[in-house]
Design a protein around this motif. Structure first.
Motif, PDB file in Angstrom:
ATOM      1  N   HIS A  93      11.104  39.825  41.927  1.00 13.53           N
ATOM      2  CA  HIS A  93      11.837  38.737  41.310  1.00 13.53           C
ATOM      3  C   HIS A  93      12.438  37.817  42.360  1.00 13.53           C
ATOM      4  O   HIS A  93      12.610  38.189  43.511  1.00 13.53           O
ATOM      5  CB  HIS A  93      12.963  39.276  40.421  1.00 13.53           C
ATOM      6  CG  HIS A  93      12.468  40.134  39.311  1.00 13.53           C
ATOM      7  ND1 HIS A  93      11.737  39.642  38.267  1.00 13.53           N
ATOM      8  CD2 HIS A  93      12.579  41.458  39.096  1.00 13.53           C
ATOM      9  CE1 HIS A  93      11.434  40.626  37.444  1.00 13.53           C
ATOM     10  NE2 HIS A  93      11.923  41.743  37.929  1.00 13.53           N
ATOM     11  N   HIS A  94      12.792  36.642  41.895  1.00 15.08           N
ATOM     12  CA  HIS A  94      13.454  35.662  42.736  1.00 15.08           C
ATOM     13  C   HIS A  94      14.862  36.154  43.065  1.00 15.08           C
ATOM     14  O   HIS A  94      15.463  36.889  42.290  1.00 15.08           O
ATOM     15  CB  HIS A  94      13.522  34.339  41.961  1.00 15.08           C
ATOM     16  CG  HIS A  94      13.926  33.179  42.794  1.00 15.08           C
ATOM     17  ND1 HIS A  94      13.175  32.732  43.849  1.00 15.08           N
ATOM     18  CD2 HIS A  94      15.006  32.378  42.729  1.00 15.08           C
ATOM     19  CE1 HIS A  94      13.784  31.701  44.391  1.00 15.08           C
ATOM     20  NE2 HIS A  94      14.895  31.465  43.727  1.00 15.08           N
ATOM     21  N   HIS A  95      15.390  35.738  44.207  1.00 12.55           N
ATOM     22  CA  HIS A  95      16.751  36.145  44.554  1.00 12.55           C
ATOM     23  C   HIS A  95      17.770  35.332  43.753  1.00 12.55           C
ATOM     24  O   HIS A  95      17.435  34.364  43.089  1.00 12.55           O
ATOM     25  CB  HIS A  95      16.986  35.997  46.063  1.00 12.55           C
ATOM     26  CG  HIS A  95      16.733  34.626  46.580  1.00 12.55           C
ATOM     27  ND1 HIS A  95      15.561  34.270  47.198  1.00 12.55           N
ATOM     28  CD2 HIS A  95      17.491  33.508  46.544  1.00 12.55           C
ATOM     29  CE1 HIS A  95      15.621  33.009  47.533  1.00 12.55           C
ATOM     30  NE2 HIS A  95      16.770  32.515  47.150  1.00 12.55           N
ATOM     31  N   HIS A  96      19.012  35.743  43.819  1.00 11.75           N
ATOM     32  CA  HIS A  96      20.081  35.124  43.048  1.00 11.75           C
ATOM     33  C   HIS A  96      20.966  34.282  43.975  1.00 11.75           C
ATOM     34  O   HIS A  96      20.856  34.371  45.190  1.00 11.75           O
ATOM     35  CB  HIS A  96      20.903  36.205  42.350  1.00 11.75           C
ATOM     36  CG  HIS A  96      20.041  37.162  41.573  1.00 11.75           C
ATOM     37  ND1 HIS A  96      19.207  36.761  40.558  1.00 11.75           N
ATOM     38  CD2 HIS A  96      19.853  38.495  41.694  1.00 11.75           C
ATOM     39  CE1 HIS A  96      18.570  37.803  40.069  1.00 11.75           C
ATOM     40  NE2 HIS A  96      18.935  38.871  40.751  1.00 11.75           N
ATOM     41  N   HIS A  97      21.848  33.482  43.367  1.00 15.30           N
ATOM     42  CA  HIS A  97      22.669  32.564  44.144  1.00 15.30           C
ATOM     43  C   HIS A  97      24.133  32.602  43.731  1.00 15.30           C
ATOM     44  O   HIS A  97      24.448  32.834  42.574  1.00 15.30           O
ATOM     45  CB  HIS A  97      22.161  31.123  43.964  1.00 15.30           C
ATOM     46  CG  HIS A  97      20.766  30.923  44.424  1.00 15.30           C
ATOM     47  ND1 HIS A  97      19.694  30.955  43.565  1.00 15.30           N
ATOM     48  CD2 HIS A  97      20.249  30.709  45.654  1.00 15.30           C
ATOM     49  CE1 HIS A  97      18.583  30.757  44.252  1.00 15.30           C
ATOM     50  NE2 HIS A  97      18.894  30.605  45.511  1.00 15.30           N
ATOM     51  N   MET A  98      24.988  32.299  44.716  1.00 16.20           N
ATOM     52  CA  MET A  98      26.404  32.021  44.480  1.00 16.20           C
ATOM     53  C   MET A  98      26.598  30.560  44.873  1.00 16.20           C
ATOM     54  O   MET A  98      26.273  30.167  45.994  1.00 16.20           O
ATOM     55  CB  MET A  98      27.293  32.912  45.348  1.00 16.20           C
ATOM     56  CG  MET A  98      27.208  34.382  44.984  1.00 16.20           C
ATOM     57  SD  MET A  98      28.241  35.424  46.058  1.00 16.20           S
ATOM     58  CE  MET A  98      27.363  35.311  47.625  1.00 16.20           C
ATOM     59  N   ILE A  99      27.108  29.752  43.951  1.00 10.40           N
ATOM     60  CA  ILE A  99      27.210  28.311  44.157  1.00 10.40           C
ATOM     61  C   ILE A  99      28.677  27.909  44.083  1.00 10.40           C
ATOM     62  O   ILE A  99      29.344  28.142  43.073  1.00 10.40           O
ATOM     63  CB  ILE A  99      26.410  27.549  43.080  1.00 10.40           C
ATOM     64  CG1 ILE A  99      24.968  28.051  43.063  1.00 10.40           C
ATOM     65  CG2 ILE A  99      26.483  26.045  43.316  1.00 10.40           C
ATOM     66  CD1 ILE A  99      24.268  27.880  41.747  1.00 10.40           C
ATOM     67  N   CYS A 100      29.188  27.327  45.141  1.00 10.62           N
ATOM     68  CA  CYS A 100      30.578  26.907  45.175  1.00 10.62           C
ATOM     69  C   CYS A 100      30.712  25.544  44.493  1.00 10.62           C
ATOM     70  O   CYS A 100      30.034  24.588  44.853  1.00 10.62           O
ATOM     71  CB  CYS A 100      31.093  26.811  46.610  1.00 10.62           C
ATOM     72  SG  CYS A 100      32.826  26.283  46.679  1.00 10.62           S
ATOM     73  N   ARG A 101      31.604  25.468  43.514  1.00  9.53           N
ATOM     74  CA  ARG A 101      31.817  24.217  42.777  1.00  9.53           C
ATOM     75  C   ARG A 101      32.677  23.226  43.554  1.00  9.53           C
ATOM     76  O   ARG A 101      32.744  22.064  43.201  1.00  9.53           O
ATOM     77  CB  ARG A 101      32.469  24.501  41.435  1.00  9.53           C
ATOM     78  CG  ARG A 101      31.498  25.128  40.473  1.00  9.53           C
ATOM     79  CD  ARG A 101      32.054  25.092  39.095  1.00  9.53           C
ATOM     80  NE  ARG A 101      31.046  25.493  38.139  1.00  9.53           N
ATOM     81  CZ  ARG A 101      31.253  25.526  36.852  1.00  9.53           C
ATOM     82  NH1 ARG A 101      32.424  25.186  36.371  1.00  9.53           N
ATOM     83  NH2 ARG A 101      30.301  25.903  36.042  1.00  9.53           N
ATOM     84  N   GLU A 102      33.308  23.676  44.606  1.00 11.41           N
ATOM     85  CA  GLU A 102      34.128  22.773  45.429  1.00 11.41           C
ATOM     86  C   GLU A 102      33.273  22.061  46.477  1.00 11.41           C
ATOM     87  O   GLU A 102      33.234  20.853  46.515  1.00 11.41           O
ATOM     88  CB  GLU A 102      35.251  23.557  46.125  1.00 11.41           C
ATOM     89  CG  GLU A 102      36.336  24.035  45.203  1.00 11.41           C
ATOM     90  CD  GLU A 102      37.267  22.921  44.774  1.00 11.41           C
ATOM     91  OE1 GLU A 102      37.747  22.150  45.628  1.00 11.41           O
ATOM     92  OE2 GLU A 102      37.522  22.830  43.563  1.00 11.41           O
ATOM     93  N   CYS A 103      32.591  22.851  47.320  1.00 11.70           N
ATOM     94  CA  CYS A 103      31.858  22.260  48.455  1.00 11.70           C
ATOM     95  C   CYS A 103      30.347  22.219  48.257  1.00 11.70           C
ATOM     96  O   CYS A 103      29.639  21.600  49.037  1.00 11.70           O
ATOM     97  CB  CYS A 103      32.180  23.016  49.741  1.00 11.70           C
ATOM     98  SG  CYS A 103      31.546  24.715  49.779  1.00 11.70           S
ATOM     99  N   GLY A 104      29.848  22.905  47.229  1.00 17.44           N
ATOM    100  CA  GLY A 104      28.413  22.898  46.968  1.00 17.44           C
ATOM    101  C   GLY A 104      27.617  23.908  47.773  1.00 17.44           C
ATOM    102  O   GLY A 104      26.395  23.972  47.661  1.00 17.44           O
ATOM    103  N   GLN A 105      28.292  24.700  48.590  1.00 19.83           N
ATOM    104  CA  GLN A 105      27.595  25.706  49.396  1.00 19.83           C
ATOM    105  C   GLN A 105      26.855  26.681  48.491  1.00 19.83           C
ATOM    106  O   GLN A 105      27.353  27.080  47.449  1.00 19.83           O
ATOM    107  CB  GLN A 105      28.594  26.474  50.259  1.00 19.83           C
ATOM    108  CG  GLN A 105      27.970  27.611  51.044  1.00 19.83           C
ATOM    109  CD  GLN A 105      29.009  28.383  51.820  1.00 19.83           C
ATOM    110  OE1 GLN A 105      29.939  27.813  52.372  1.00 19.83           O
ATOM    111  NE2 GLN A 105      28.847  29.692  51.874  1.00 19.83           N
ATOM    112  N   VAL A 106      25.645  27.043  48.899  1.00 22.79           N
ATOM    113  CA  VAL A 106      24.843  27.995  48.144  1.00 22.79           C
ATOM    114  C   VAL A 106      24.564  29.193  49.045  1.00 22.79           C
ATOM    115  O   VAL A 106      24.068  29.038  50.156  1.00 22.79           O
ATOM    116  CB  VAL A 106      23.500  27.376  47.686  1.00 22.79           C
ATOM    117  CG1 VAL A 106      22.652  28.406  46.974  1.00 22.79           C
ATOM    118  CG2 VAL A 106      23.758  26.166  46.804  1.00 22.79           C
ATOM    119  N   GLU A 107      24.924  30.367  48.556  1.00 28.54           N
ATOM    120  CA  GLU A 107      24.624  31.603  49.281  1.00 28.54           C
ATOM    121  C   GLU A 107      23.672  32.428  48.437  1.00 28.54           C
ATOM    122  O   GLU A 107      23.743  32.419  47.213  1.00 28.54           O
ATOM    123  CB  GLU A 107      25.897  32.399  49.557  1.00 28.54           C
ATOM    124  CG  GLU A 107      26.762  31.758  50.617  1.00 28.54           C
ATOM    125  CD  GLU A 107      27.860  32.692  51.069  1.00 28.54           C
ATOM    126  OE1 GLU A 107      27.553  33.854  51.417  1.00 28.54           O
ATOM    127  OE2 GLU A 107      29.019  32.256  51.054  1.00 28.54           O
TER     128      GLU A 107
END
Length: 155
Positions: A93-107
């Motif tokens: 499967h594809h990996h998952h993401h954490m998306i910051c709503r303040e700065c837009g950083q995606v981990e």
């Protein structure tokens, strides 16, 4: 990198397509900037440096084709821009993401936490899951820390 290019060449051949110079150059940009979650325009700007004759329409068509044959995943992080993320050939499967709503950083989160849920969905509903995607939206540690130092709340 060459291993991944060969994988793309094989998948393209399986679907009746060829690995053109433009497709290979696009893949090289995606591989070199794998963590960047680039838009078609981002890919195009990188390609213009090495392939000045390539057009934006060619980049769009190439990315759509790579998405169709599951080499890349087309993702949207809520900012209205379609981004392209390389799929890993060693994971189901594809990996998952954490998306910051303040700065837009995606981990990225590479662990697959949803396998037990997939089994349950299949068992209880008779539904075979082919793929899934999980995106967490919130505030990253850096933005929380900056807000705390500034004495403001983040939501």
């Amino acid at each position: 990198m060459q291993e991944r290019i060969e994988e793309v060449k094989r998948k393209l051949a399986e679907t009746g397509h060829k690995l053109t110079m433009q497709r290979e150059a696009t893949m090289r940009v995606l591989i070199e900037h794998e963590e960047a979650h680039m838009t078609a325009e981002d890919v195009y700007m990188h390609l213009k440096q090495t392939c000045p004759d390539i057009g934006l329409a060619t980049v769009y068509r190439t990315l759509e084709l790579l998405s169709e044959i599951q080499i890349v995943e087309k993702v949207n992080f809520g900012d209205g821009a379609a981004r392209f993320d390389l799929r890993s050939s060693d994971r189901a499967h594809h990996h998952h993401h954490m998306i910051c709503r303040e700065c837009g950083q995606v981990e990225e989160i590479h662990e697959d936490w949803l396998l037990a849920m997939e089994s349950r969905v299949e068992r209880e509903y008779g539904f075979t899951v082919i793929d899934h995607r999980l995106d967490f939206q919130g505030i990253c540690a850096s933005c929380r820390s900056a807000a705390a130092k500034a004495g403001r709340a983040v939501s």
